[in-house]
Design an enzyme around this catalytic site. Structure first.
Site, mmCIF file in Angstrom:
data_model
loop_
_atom_site.group_PDB
_atom_site.id
_atom_site.type_symbol
_atom_site.label_atom_id
_atom_site.label_comp_id
_atom_site.label_asym_id
_atom_site.label_seq_id
_atom_site.Cartn_x
_atom_site.Cartn_y
_atom_site.Cartn_z
ATOM 1 N N CYS A 62 0.845 -1.203 0.000
ATOM 2 C CA CYS A 62 0.000 0.000 0.000
ATOM 3 C C CYS A 62 0.877 1.248 0.000
ATOM 4 C CB CYS A 62 -0.897 0.033 1.234
ATOM 5 S SG CYS A 62 -2.342 -0.991 1.108
ATOM 6 N N HIS A 63 0.445 2.233 -0.774
ATOM 7 C CA HIS A 63 1.110 3.528 -0.766
ATOM 8 C C HIS A 63 0.684 4.325 0.464
ATOM 9 C CE1 HIS A 63 1.302 2.472 -5.057
ATOM 10 N NE2 HIS A 63 2.390 3.200 -5.076
ATOM 11 N N MET A 97 -8.262 0.067 0.819
ATOM 12 C CA MET A 97 -7.502 -0.713 1.797
ATOM 13 C C MET A 97 -7.511 -0.022 3.161
ATOM 14 S SD MET A 97 -6.986 -3.309 0.074
ATOM 15 C CE MET A 97 -6.218 -4.224 1.372
ATOM 16 N N GLU A 98 -7.474 1.300 3.162
ATOM 17 C CA GLU A 98 -7.557 2.042 4.417
ATOM 18 C C GLU A 98 -8.901 1.809 5.087
ATOM 19 O OE1 GLU A 98 -4.142 3.557 2.290
ATOM 20 O OE2 GLU A 98 -6.167 3.116 1.625
ATOM 21 N N ASP A 112 -11.488 -7.705 21.487
ATOM 22 C CA ASP A 112 -10.531 -7.645 22.588
ATOM 23 C C ASP A 112 -11.173 -7.106 23.864
ATOM 24 O OD1 ASP A 112 -7.834 -7.629 23.857
ATOM 25 O OD2 ASP A 112 -8.189 -5.471 23.841
#
Length: 141
Positions: A62-63, A97-98, A112
Site C-alpha cells: 500500500c502507498h 484498503m484504508e 478484545d
C-alpha cells in the site's frame, strides 16, 4: 509497489463494512456502558482511525496517502455490531484498503474489549466471530 507517479490526483472515497457476532448480553453490556475495559465503541472508533492512518505500515504494497476525512459509525443489533468506515483522500491511488483496515481493527478492538464476557467454560469463543468485511463503495472524481 505499483508506479503511480503518472496518475493525476483526484478526490477518492471508499466505504467498507463488517460485523462482529456476540452474545446478546454482551451487546447489551456495550450499549449500557457496562464493559469492564471501558467504552467499547469509542475505543473501537479510535482504533479504526489509528489503523487507517497507518495502513501502509501494515500492508506492504500500500502507498502512503494523504487521508482527508474519516468517519466511523456503528450499528448495534441483538447479537451483532456492524462497523461502517468511510475514508476520503485526494491523491493518486484509492482508499479502499484504508477503509478495510479501519473496519478490521475496529472489530478486533471490540472483540478484545469483550473477550472475557464471550468466553465459554473452556476458554473458547463459540458465539464470537467477525464476518462480512467488504467494500461497499469506491469512487473517484
Amino acid at each position: 509497489m505499483i508506479d503511480i507517479s503518472g496518475k493525476a490526483e483526484v478526490a477518492r472515497r471508499a466505504v467498507a463494512t463488517g460485523e462482529i457476532h456476540l452474545k446478546p448480553e454482551t451487546v447489551e453490556a456495550i450499549k449500557n456502558g457496562q464493559v469492564e475495559k471501558g467504552e467499547v465503541l469509542e475505543t473501537a472508533r479510535i482504533a479504526a482511525i489509528m489503523a487507517i492512518k497507518r495502513t501502509s505500515f501494515a500492508i506492504p504494497m500500500c502507498h502512503t496517502i494523504p487521508v482527508t476525512s474519516i468517519d466511523v459509525t456503528f450499528d448495534t443489533g441483538i447479537d451483532t455490531i456492524k462497523a461502517v468506515v468511510e475514508v476520503k483522500s485526494t491523491g493518486k491511488t484509492g482508499v479502499e484498503m484504508e477503509a478495510l483496515h479501519g473496519v478490521s481493527l475496529a472489530l478486533l478492538t471490540v472483540w478484545d474489549m469483550v473477550k472475557s464476557a464471550e468466553k465459554d467454560d473452556t476458554g473458547n469463543y463459540p458465539f464470537t466471530g467477525i464476518t462480512n468485511i467488504r467494500v461497499l463503495e469506491k469512487t473517484k472524481q
